[in-house]
Design an enzyme around this catalytic site. Sequence first.
Site, PDB file in Angstrom:
ATOM      1  N   THR A   1     -53.048 -48.287   3.647  1.00 28.39           N
ATOM      2  CA  THR A   1     -52.176 -47.974   4.778  1.00 28.39           C
ATOM      3  C   THR A   1     -52.881 -47.176   5.868  1.00 28.39           C
ATOM      4  OG1 THR A   1     -51.418 -45.962   3.695  1.00 28.39           O
ATOM      5  CG2 THR A   1     -50.117 -47.957   3.319  1.00 28.39           C
ATOM      6  N   ASP A   2     -54.044 -46.613   5.551  1.00 28.47           N
ATOM      7  CA  ASP A   2     -54.690 -45.729   6.532  1.00 28.47           C
ATOM      8  C   ASP A   2     -55.016 -46.436   7.842  1.00 28.47           C
ATOM      9  OD1 ASP A   2     -54.511 -43.645   4.791  1.00 28.47           O
ATOM     10  OD2 ASP A   2     -56.654 -43.469   4.363  1.00 28.47           O
TER      11      ASP A   2
ATOM     12  N   SER B   1     -58.906 -48.791   2.920  1.00 30.51           N
ATOM     13  CA  SER B   1     -58.792 -49.487   4.207  1.00 30.51           C
ATOM     14  C   SER B   1     -59.678 -48.880   5.288  1.00 30.51           C
ATOM     15  CB  SER B   1     -57.333 -49.543   4.664  1.00 30.51           C
ATOM     16  OG  SER B   1     -56.859 -48.272   5.015  1.00 30.51           O
TER      17      SER B   1
ATOM     18  N   THR C   1     -54.254 -48.091  -1.537  1.00 26.83           N
ATOM     19  CA  THR C   1     -53.527 -47.343  -2.573  1.00 26.83           C
ATOM     20  C   THR C   1     -52.693 -48.246  -3.469  1.00 26.83           C
ATOM     21  OG1 THR C   1     -53.480 -45.383  -1.176  1.00 26.83           O
ATOM     22  CG2 THR C   1     -51.824 -45.487  -2.895  1.00 26.83           C
TER      23      THR C   1
END
Length: 325
Positions: free
Chosen positions: A90-91, A58, A14
Amino acid sequence: MDLPKLAIAALGGTVSMQARNAGEGVIPTVSGETLLACVPELATLARVSVETLGLLPSASLSFEVLLSVLSWAKYQVEQGARGVVITQGTDTLEETAVFFDYLWDCDEPLVLTGAMRSAKQAGADGPANLLDACRVALADSSRQRGVQVVMNGQIHQADCVRKTDSLALQAFSSPVFGPAGLLVEGVVRYSRPPAERRCLPLPQHTTQKVALLEASLSADTLLLENILKLGYDGLVIAGFGAGHVSASWAEVIEQLAEKIPVIVATRTGSGSTAQATYGFIGSEMDLVRKGAHMAGFLCPRKARVLLWLLLGGERQHELARYLTT
Ligand code: GLU
């Protein structure tokens, strides 16, 4: 004054996302160089080099990609970098952080960061997170701490951090232990000394497969029964409560544990598995008796990373050593 060297790599996520056209969803397009241009203050702190190693969401990173990023990061340290910062989605940050941490045997900090708001969104958090991550990477107090995740003004240890909110700005936390530190007016403040670290050598192979299955109420055993037939070399169960499964799962786990390593973690999102409390069929005491390993504080996803790395180095017999907390 000679400023320290700092190396930054962008992998996507993101923090690197924006929409190509109005009304379209955001996708990773923003290079590391462009991200860096959003934090001009950095030029006063370090001599920064930046590379765009990938532009992926990710979820599509792989262990193989991470191994090549790791070798890039180690090379930066060999070339004199005081610290290394990686921006990514960030996932999967909680998994990549622990993956790197098991393999990061340098004193220099490796810091991961990202953003919850995309690059062009109002109040985008990417630039602030990147600046904080660089401050953490440059701080003397970050040395010998392995890999840290820096998000929203907090510093999280790789083995503790989890993404605990899907969209909120405060998406990361370290259940039970709390963040390892904070940034206060731009100053890095750790609240505890560095934890003892156990690094692993690089895996010799990468084709090993580790399944992760979550226990759920009234679940059948079909997937579990087929784990060996499907070619899996290891299994992680996200168990109920303190690391429990149903009696029918326990029976299959006993057969599997004779053939492949099986780790049972907790699906609760916080806390440790038990070791010596419950004695019913499918409890932690029963599962240990049946040959399974309890994950302790390691969450199911991190336990899977650990098992994959151990299998890749043919060190699965050392599993217990890495699960004691
Ligand atoms: N929220 C995620 C991110 O921070 C979405 C995509 C990804 O993980 O790459 O980047």
